[in-house]
Design an enzyme around this catalytic site. Structure first.
Site, short mmCIF file in Angstrom:
data_model
loop_
_atom_site.label_atom_id
_atom_site.label_comp_id
_atom_site.label_asym_id
_atom_site.label_seq_id
_atom_site.Cartn_x
_atom_site.Cartn_y
_atom_site.Cartn_z
N CYS A 143 0.94 -1.06 0.08
CA CYS A 143 0.07 0.15 -0.10
C CYS A 143 0.85 1.25 0.06
O CYS A 143 1.65 1.48 -0.92
CB CYS A 143 -0.92 0.03 1.12
SG CYS A 143 -2.12 -1.44 1.13
N ASP B 135 -8.04 -0.46 -8.80
CA ASP B 135 -7.82 0.40 -7.42
C ASP B 135 -7.90 1.89 -7.85
O ASP B 135 -7.44 2.55 -8.49
CB ASP B 135 -6.20 -0.17 -7.27
CG ASP B 135 -5.88 0.37 -5.81
OD1 ASP B 135 -6.35 1.43 -5.40
OD2 ASP B 135 -4.77 -0.15 -5.52
N HIS C 146 -7.52 -3.44 -3.42
CA HIS C 146 -6.36 -2.93 -2.83
C HIS C 146 -6.21 -3.37 -1.32
O HIS C 146 -7.01 -3.29 -0.48
CB HIS C 146 -6.78 -1.26 -2.72
CG HIS C 146 -5.51 -0.44 -2.06
ND1 HIS C 146 -4.63 -0.15 -2.66
CD2 HIS C 146 -5.68 0.03 -0.64
CE1 HIS C 146 -3.75 0.67 -1.90
NE2 HIS C 146 -4.41 0.51 -0.77
#
Length: 251
Positions: free
Chosen positions: A134, A189, A221
């Site tokens: 991330c 995403d 995600h």
């Protein structure tokens, strides 16, 4: 797989002391170093288990609390199972924390983390790898660009904001990267739309960076994070295969 030894430790930086987690093969022999960057949810049991799995494959893995300026982990208290849809306040609390970590601070801290690995008898001499998840994928890019002589491999998974219109966007550091890169993108995403993926790959290609970028179909995600609602076991196992293949090839 190798037995693993793990410990909590502290790393002195230019701005203070970062708490961190270290996992390595239990025999104590030096292994190639891996700097492991957290996602926004922070250094928690799931990330420790990921570091343990990587260490069991034969690496010395350092996971710093990148938000240390705001306190020791957990910087933000979160439930054991993280589902922002069930608690919208999670990102209200996390947003300012993530925003506090500027590109200059990332670079400064990366130098301290890499120096710790260089000084550790548990890490072999020579370049290391960096992996991140991330927001950690952005830290991976900034670290690889700032320390090309130290980073031989860099991987990022379900990263967001990798190639924005901002003048400090991570992808703009591509010309300084000498590491081999692997990035596994989440499908559909919002934090990394198709135009950013295209811009990211174009920047890497034009800079001559050895890289592989893949979109994981159907994966959301956060697909590697088993303590969240975004977890996808099949995509997670694919990520492990890709990551270990990159590390085995480059380290």
């Amino acid at each position: 797989m190798t037995d693993v030894q793990a410990t909590d430790l502290e790393i002195t930086t230019e701005d203070g002391v970062a708490d961190a987690y270290l996992a390595h093969p239990a025999d104590g022999r030096p292994r190639p170093g891996v700097l492991f960057y957290q996602d926004a949810y922070g250094l928690r049991p799931h990330l420790r288990s990921m570091a343990d799995r990587l260490a069991a494959a034969g690496y010395t893995v350092l996971v710093p609390n990148v938000f240390y300026r705001l306190g020791r982990t957990p910087v933000v208290e979160l439930p054991e199972f993280i589902d922002p849809a069930a608690d919208p306040t999670i990102w209200e609390r996390l947003g300012p924390v993530v925003a506090s970590l500027t590109p200059d601070l990332i670079k400064r801290d990366a130098g301290a983390y890499l120096q710790w690995l260089a000084d550790s008898p548990l890490a072999t001499d020579g370049p290391v790898a960096v992996t991140g998840y991330c927001m950690g994928a952005r830290l991976v890019l900034r670290t690889a660009a700032a320390f090309p002589d130290r980073v031989a491999a860099a991987a990022g998974f379900h990263g967001g904001g990798l190639a924005t219109d901002e003048p400090t966007s991570p992808h703009l550091g591509a010309p300084d990267i000498t590491a081999e890169l692997y990035f596994g993108h989440a499908d559909n995403d919002r934090s990394l739309p198709p135009e950013q993926i295209e811009r990211f790959e174009k920047a890497l290609t034009e800079a001559g960076v050895r890289h592989t970028c893949e979109v994981y179909p159907g994966a959301r995600h956060g697909f590697t994070q088993a303590d969240t609602d975004a977890y996808d076991r099949e995509a997670d196992e694919r990520h492990w295969r890709a990551l270990l293949d990159l590390l085995n090839r480059t380290l």
